[in-house]
Motif scaffolding. Sequence first.
Motif, short mmCIF file in Angstrom:
data_model
loop_
_atom_site.label_atom_id
_atom_site.label_comp_id
_atom_site.label_asym_id
_atom_site.label_seq_id
_atom_site.Cartn_x
_atom_site.Cartn_y
_atom_site.Cartn_z
N ASN A 48 0.82 -1.22 0.00
CA ASN A 48 0.00 0.00 0.00
C ASN A 48 0.85 1.27 0.00
N THR A 49 1.97 1.24 0.69
CA THR A 49 2.87 2.39 0.70
C THR A 49 3.46 2.61 -0.69
N ILE A 50 3.89 1.52 -1.33
CA ILE A 50 4.44 1.61 -2.68
C ILE A 50 3.36 2.09 -3.65
N LYS A 51 2.17 1.55 -3.52
CA LYS A 51 1.04 1.98 -4.37
C LYS A 51 0.84 3.48 -4.26
N GLU A 52 0.76 4.00 -3.05
CA GLU A 52 0.55 5.44 -2.85
C GLU A 52 1.69 6.26 -3.45
N ASP A 53 2.90 5.80 -3.26
CA ASP A 53 4.06 6.49 -3.80
C ASP A 53 3.98 6.56 -5.33
N LEU A 54 3.68 5.43 -5.95
CA LEU A 54 3.62 5.38 -7.41
C LEU A 54 2.46 6.21 -7.96
N ILE A 55 1.30 6.10 -7.33
CA ILE A 55 0.12 6.83 -7.80
C ILE A 55 0.30 8.34 -7.62
N ASN A 56 0.97 8.73 -6.55
CA ASN A 56 1.14 10.17 -6.29
C ASN A 56 2.32 10.78 -7.02
N ASN A 57 3.37 9.99 -7.28
CA ASN A 57 4.61 10.58 -7.78
C ASN A 57 5.07 10.13 -9.16
N VAL A 58 4.69 8.94 -9.58
CA VAL A 58 5.18 8.43 -10.86
C VAL A 58 4.08 8.43 -11.92
N LEU A 59 2.93 7.86 -11.62
CA LEU A 59 1.87 7.74 -12.63
C LEU A 59 1.40 9.09 -13.18
N PRO A 60 1.32 10.15 -12.37
CA PRO A 60 0.89 11.43 -12.95
C PRO A 60 1.87 12.01 -13.97
N THR A 61 3.09 11.51 -14.01
CA THR A 61 4.08 12.02 -14.96
C THR A 61 3.99 11.33 -16.32
N LEU A 62 3.18 10.30 -16.43
CA LEU A 62 3.06 9.57 -17.70
C LEU A 62 2.40 10.44 -18.76
N ASP A 63 2.85 10.27 -19.99
CA ASP A 63 2.27 10.97 -21.13
C ASP A 63 1.20 10.04 -21.72
N TYR A 64 -0.06 10.36 -21.46
CA TYR A 64 -1.15 9.49 -21.90
C TYR A 64 -1.43 9.60 -23.40
N ASN A 65 -0.79 10.54 -24.07
CA ASN A 65 -0.90 10.63 -25.53
C ASN A 65 -0.01 9.61 -26.23
N ASP A 66 1.02 9.14 -25.53
CA ASP A 66 1.94 8.14 -26.06
C ASP A 66 2.25 7.16 -24.92
N ILE A 67 1.20 6.50 -24.46
CA ILE A 67 1.26 5.75 -23.20
C ILE A 67 2.27 4.60 -23.23
N ASP A 68 2.35 3.84 -24.32
CA ASP A 68 3.29 2.71 -24.37
C ASP A 68 4.73 3.19 -24.22
N ASN A 69 5.09 4.18 -25.00
CA ASN A 69 6.44 4.73 -24.94
C ASN A 69 6.70 5.34 -23.56
N SER A 70 5.72 6.01 -23.03
CA SER A 70 5.87 6.66 -21.73
C SER A 70 6.09 5.64 -20.61
N ILE A 71 5.35 4.54 -20.64
CA ILE A 71 5.53 3.50 -19.62
C ILE A 71 6.92 2.89 -19.75
N ASN A 72 7.32 2.58 -20.97
CA ASN A 72 8.66 2.01 -21.16
C ASN A 72 9.75 2.96 -20.65
N LYS A 73 9.59 4.25 -20.91
CA LYS A 73 10.57 5.22 -20.43
C LYS A 73 10.53 5.39 -18.91
N SER A 74 9.40 5.07 -18.30
CA SER A 74 9.27 5.25 -16.85
C SER A 74 9.80 4.06 -16.05
#
Length: 167
Positions: A48-74
């Motif tokens: 749950n701590t990791i989930k909160e960290d990722l949802i608050n700090n990493v997932l909002p930085t993803l580029d949803y216009n190019d999601i596959d590339n963005s996930i790979n880069k993340s």
Amino acid sequence: MKKIIIILFIISSLYLINNKDEIIIPSNSIRFRIIASSNSIEDQNLKNTIKEDLINNVLPTLDYNDIDNSINKSIPILKDTLNKYNTSYDISYGYNYFPKKSYKGITYPSGNYKSLVITLNEGLGNNFFCVLYPPLCLIDDNNTTNIEYKSLILDTINNYTHKTSRI
């Protein structure tokens, strides 16, 4: 004829409004899953701590216009984040197996789905699940009462009836 069309629109709109709690996962969605090492309190708290960290700090930085590339880069950012927790993990992005799942009132069959899966240690515990794309993970369930549901059909009917009542 116009009355029949209006009645059909009203019935359709009421159906959509009454079923607003059901969220259907689109076929082109990307799922997100974090599997805890075990069901111990410590392992579930870590998940749950990791989930909160990722949802608050990493997932909002993803580029949803190019999601596959963005996930790979993340992936390196995900690894840096997970390394803070001094636990072993595996990150898999692609088609991963999911058991049968009920989500927001809909049951989805088991199968291989495009997803980002993080497995902590042995991965034998309960997991966190949400839809990464479209970004349903970022919707806070505690604030869902503040969401205003609108229906284009209902708005059109209301505007039409409002205009005709003034004539």
